[in-house]
Design a protein around this motif. Structure first.
Motif, short mmCIF file in Angstrom:
data_model
loop_
_atom_site.label_atom_id
_atom_site.label_comp_id
_atom_site.label_asym_id
_atom_site.label_seq_id
_atom_site.Cartn_x
_atom_site.Cartn_y
_atom_site.Cartn_z
N SER A 82 0.83 -1.21 0.00
CA SER A 82 0.00 0.00 0.00
C SER A 82 0.86 1.26 0.00
O SER A 82 0.49 2.29 -0.58
CB SER A 82 -0.93 0.00 1.21
N LYS A 83 2.05 1.18 0.61
CA LYS A 83 2.96 2.33 0.59
C LYS A 83 3.47 2.58 -0.82
O LYS A 83 3.56 3.73 -1.27
CB LYS A 83 4.13 2.06 1.54
N THR B 247 2.86 5.92 -3.26
CA THR B 247 3.90 6.70 -3.97
C THR B 247 3.53 6.86 -5.45
O THR B 247 3.65 7.96 -6.03
CB THR B 247 5.25 5.98 -3.85
N ALA B 248 3.05 5.77 -6.07
CA ALA B 248 2.65 5.83 -7.48
C ALA B 248 1.47 6.78 -7.67
O ALA B 248 1.40 7.53 -8.66
CB ALA B 248 2.29 4.43 -7.97
N SER B 249 0.55 6.79 -6.73
CA SER B 249 -0.62 7.67 -6.84
C SER B 249 -0.21 9.14 -6.75
O SER B 249 -0.78 10.01 -7.44
CB SER B 249 -1.63 7.35 -5.73
N ASN B 250 0.78 9.43 -5.92
CA ASN B 250 1.27 10.81 -5.83
C ASN B 250 1.89 11.26 -7.15
O ASN B 250 1.68 12.40 -7.59
CB ASN B 250 2.30 10.92 -4.70
N VAL B 251 2.66 10.35 -7.81
CA VAL B 251 3.28 10.70 -9.10
C VAL B 251 2.21 10.92 -10.16
O VAL B 251 2.27 11.89 -10.95
CB VAL B 251 4.26 9.59 -9.53
N ARG C 163 -7.92 7.03 -2.18
CA ARG C 163 -8.12 5.61 -1.91
C ARG C 163 -6.85 4.94 -1.44
O ARG C 163 -6.86 4.14 -0.50
CB ARG C 163 -8.64 4.90 -3.16
N THR C 164 -5.73 5.25 -2.08
CA THR C 164 -4.46 4.63 -1.69
C THR C 164 -4.01 5.12 -0.31
O THR C 164 -3.39 4.37 0.45
CB THR C 164 -3.37 4.91 -2.73
N ASN D 236 -5.11 2.02 6.71
CA ASN D 236 -5.69 0.76 7.21
C ASN D 236 -4.64 -0.33 7.37
O ASN D 236 -4.70 -1.15 8.29
CB ASN D 236 -6.79 0.28 6.27
N ALA D 237 -3.66 -0.33 6.46
CA ALA D 237 -2.59 -1.31 6.56
C ALA D 237 -1.73 -1.05 7.80
O ALA D 237 -1.28 -2.01 8.47
CB ALA D 237 -1.73 -1.27 5.30
N LYS D 238 -1.50 0.22 8.11
CA LYS D 238 -0.75 0.54 9.34
C LYS D 238 -1.52 0.10 10.58
O LYS D 238 -0.94 -0.42 11.54
CB LYS D 238 -0.46 2.05 9.40
N ILE D 239 -2.85 0.34 10.55
CA ILE D 239 -3.68 -0.08 11.69
C ILE D 239 -3.66 -1.59 11.85
O ILE D 239 -3.55 -2.11 12.96
CB ILE D 239 -5.13 0.42 11.50
N ALA D 240 -3.74 -2.32 10.71
CA ALA D 240 -3.72 -3.78 10.76
C ALA D 240 -2.41 -4.30 11.35
O ALA D 240 -2.40 -5.29 12.09
CB ALA D 240 -3.95 -4.36 9.37
N LEU D 241 -1.30 -3.59 11.03
CA LEU D 241 -0.01 -4.00 11.58
C LEU D 241 0.04 -3.71 13.08
O LEU D 241 0.53 -4.53 13.87
CB LEU D 241 1.12 -3.26 10.87
N ASP D 242 -0.51 -2.56 13.48
CA ASP D 242 -0.56 -2.23 14.92
C ASP D 242 -1.43 -3.23 15.68
O ASP D 242 -1.18 -3.52 16.86
CB ASP D 242 -1.10 -0.82 15.13
#
Length: 407
Positions: free
Chosen positions: A108-109, A113-117, A159-160, A166-172
């Motif tokens: 997701s990270k 990055t791709a979405s920002n570009v 969305r990204t 959400n991925a950070k929350i899932a890791l936490d």
């Protein structure tokens, strides 16, 4: 000499009682009066302490408990508490395998990055397209396509970003921390076990631990339906457990559950009693003996409960004291509000002989009753048998006389 058996001794005892009965019973009037005098007693109206309690049994239980679950699924790598451990709020309780959540976070990270570009490129195209459209170098349709691409790039970035958060929350969530301070009362899992998440599993997920605050516990006491009406919230309760026979614990009634329990045709109601347990002496599941204090009051005027009469049995009581039926009927002409509830009849001793009067009663401990009006201290009242007892004794006497009648 042959010894008598138990049955023969019983028969001889009955015959002896009958002989004594007829020896002291005759038609002589003075002896009847003396017998009647032994048929009642007198008592003074005086101050007394009225005390009533209800006894019940119950079990120690936690007032509130919390089931600890992990929002993450996977293998348990670490458990930080055993049953009986006291855990502070925020302490680490468990760690779940982080490989899958970490991979999702990395992906997701990268997408973010791709979405920002893409957004930067779409924004640059939009600026150039607007300049060309203002000069008339491109058509309206081409400019609208550029605008749409710019908007989609913005939407993709949002969305990204959400997916990344959400991925950070899932890791936490792979680290489970205690939501409250309390004691671990159960731990059904072990290190290496694969668990399911309550957010994904239909069955509600796997319970890692159950915690409870044991500094304050409660007793669920089962009170008989006859006594439950005397119990009210806030009443003081004495509790004893087998483990500490010489120690008495105290609590207060916090709730009376409305649904009865019926076991072996006995109906009881659960009464919840809160107890301070700062020394942690009371353990969950202990059996308790409970004494609920219903009444504890000093009253200035009290009389024996047996001195109270009702309209139905006053005639038999008055007859023992040689009060005429006409005088009793005259006394009973007027109906008193509260009869058989808080208004009763007593027979008071006076200089002119026994006197009937109405009294208003208050609290009672079954043996004595508070007198609110009608009597004062040092008054003397008569205590006589009830009509049912009087009638039974009369019938018994008649049966005995009939059995030994020789015509």
């Amino acid at each position: 000499m042959k010894k008598l058996n138990k049955k023969q001794l019983t028969i001889l005892g009955i015959i002896a009682i009958v002989i004594i009965y007829f020896t002291f019973s005759s038609d002589d009037e003075p002896k009847q009066d003396e017998a009647l005098a032994n048929f009642y007693k007198k008592d003074e109206v005086s101050p007394k302490k009225l005390f009533v309690s209800i006894e019940a049994s119950g079990l120690i239980e936690a007032i509130s408990s919390v089931e600890i679950k992990s929002k993450a699924s996977g293998e348990i790598l670490f458990l930080g508490a055993e049953v009986g451990d006291f855990i502070e709020k925020g302490s680490m309780l468990s760690q779940i395998d982080q490989r899958t959540p970490k991979n999702i976070l990395d992906q997701s990270k990268s997408d973010l990055t791709a979405s920002n570009v893409r957004l930067e490129n779409a924004e640059a195209q939009f600026i150039r397209g607007k300049q060309l459209h203002d000069k008339g170098s491109i058509s309206d349709k081409d400019f609208e396509d550029i605008q749409e691409g710019f908007a989609q790039a913005k939407s993709t970035l949002v969305r990204t970003q959400v997916t990344y958060e959400n991925a950070k929350i899932a890791l936490d969530d792979t680290i489970v921390r205690s939501p409250v301070s309390g004691t671990v009362i159960s731990r059904p899992v072990e290190v290496g076990q694969v668990i399911s998440s309550p957010t994904q599993a239909v069955g509600g997920g796997t319970v890692l631990m159950t915690m409870a605050d044991l500094s304050k516990v409660r007793v669920r006491a089962l009170v008989d339906e006859i006594d439950v009406g005397k119990v009210s919230i806030g009443q003081k309760v004495s509790i004893k457990v087998a483990a500490y026979r010489d120690k008495e614990f105290f609590g207060t009634v916090s709730k009376i559950e409305p649904k009865a329990r019926v076991e072996q045709n006995v109906t009881t109601f659960p009464v919840l009693i809160d107890i301070d347990n700062k020394e942690n002496l009371l353990l969950l599941g202990m059996n308790t003996d409970v004494v609920i204090e219903v009444l504890n009051r000093d009253v200035s005027v009290s009389a024996p409960t047996m001195s109270l009469r009702t309209r139905k049995d006053i005639h038999s009581a008055a007859n023992i004291l040689n009060l005429s039926k006409d005088s009793v009927d005259k006394f009973l002409v007027d109906y008193r509000e509260g009869e058989n509830f808080n208004k009763f009849i007593v027979i008071k001793e006076t200089k002119n002989g026994p006197e009937l009067l109405w009294v208003k009663i208050g609290a009672s401990d079954l043996l004595n009753v508070e007198i609110l009006s009608g009597l004062k201290q040092d008054d003397v009242v008569f205590i006589l048998p009830s009509k049912s007892l009087f009638d039974y004794q009369k019938r018994f006497k008649e049966r005995v006389q009939a059995s030994f009648s020789f015509g």
